[in-house]
Design an enzyme around this catalytic site. Structure first.
Site, short mmCIF file in Angstrom:
data_model
loop_
_atom_site.label_atom_id
_atom_site.label_comp_id
_atom_site.label_asym_id
_atom_site.label_seq_id
_atom_site.Cartn_x
_atom_site.Cartn_y
_atom_site.Cartn_z
N HIS A 19 -126.95 109.97 6.76
CA HIS A 19 -126.76 110.51 8.08
C HIS A 19 -126.84 109.67 9.18
CE1 HIS A 19 -129.56 114.04 6.44
NE2 HIS A 19 -128.35 114.39 6.69
N SER A 130 -130.64 115.41 1.63
CA SER A 130 -132.07 115.40 1.51
C SER A 130 -132.69 116.08 0.59
CB SER A 130 -132.37 116.18 3.24
OG SER A 130 -131.62 115.50 4.31
#
Ligand code: PNS
Length: 162
Positions: A19, A130
Site C-alpha cells: 500500500h 492484508s
C-alpha cells in the site's frame, strides 16, 4: 490551477508495504492524496477504523500532501465530497483484475466524472495482501519487511488472533 486530488480507498486492515509503495508512486501524479479507510460494519476487521486511520496518519505524518480519512457509503460520493478527480487502486495480479474492473466500471456508471487509475505495486510486494499478513502472523510466521515496524508491533500486540 486547482489542486488535483486523488482518493486511495481500501480496508487497510492493516496497511502494508505494498500500500505504502502505491502511495509513493501516485504522489508525483497528484497534488494531494486522500487515503480513505472504509467503514464496513459487515466485515470483522482486526483493527478498528480509528486504529487504522491513526496508524496510517502516524506513518505518513511527514507528508503534507497526504491526508487520511474514513468513509462509509458509496465511494463515488466520498470522492465527490472531497473534490477528487481520481480513484487510485493497486493492481497486483490477474486475480485482482475482474473485481477491480467491475468496481471501476460501476463507479464510472455512478459518476462518469471520476476516473479510476490503476498502479502496479513494486514486484517485491506483488503477492502481498492484508489478509495474508494476518494469516501468517496468526500462525506464528514472520512478516517483517512486508509491513512497517509500527504495524508489526501492533500485530504482535494483538496476537494471538483469528
Ligand atoms: O481494500 P479493499 O477491501 O479491496 O477495498 C474495497 C473498497 C473500499 C475500495 C470498496 O469496497 C468500496 O469502494 N466500498 C465502498 C462502497 C461502494 O462504493 N461500493 C460500490 C463499489 S462499485
Amino acid at each position: 490551477m486547482s489542486a488535483r486530488l486523488a482518493v486511495y480507498p481500501g480496508s487497510f486492515d492493516p496497511i502494508h508495504n505494498g500500500h505504502l509503495a502505491i502511495v509513493e508512486r501516485c504522489l508525483p501524479m497528484f497534488d494531494e492524496l486522500v487515503i480513505a479507510v472504509l467503514r464496513n460494519e459487515e466485515k470483522r476487521p482486526l483493527f478498528s477504523v480509528e486504529e487504522r486511520v491513526e496508524t496510517i496518519r502516524e506513518l505518513l505524518a511527514g507528508n503534507g500532501r497526504v491526508r487520511v480519512e474514513s468513509f462509509s457509503g458509496l465511494l463515488v460520493d466520498f470522492v465527490e465530497r472531497v473534490g477528487a478527480v481520481a480513484i487510485v487502486r493497486g493492481l497486483r495480479a490477474l486475480s485482482d483484475f475482474e473485481y477491480e474492473f467491475q468496481m471501476a466500471l460501476m463507479n464510472r456508471r455512478l459518476n462518469p466524472r471520476v476516473e479510476t487509475v490503476f498502479m502496479m505495486p513494486k514486484e517485491d510486494y506483488s503477492y502481498l495482501s492484508s489478509r495474508l499478513v494476518k494469516e501468517v502472523v496468526a500462525l506464528g510466521g514472520d512478516v517483517s519487511g512486508l509491513v512497517p515496524a509500527r504495524v508489526l508491533d501492533l500485530l504482535r500486540e494483538r496476537a494471538p488472533f483469528r
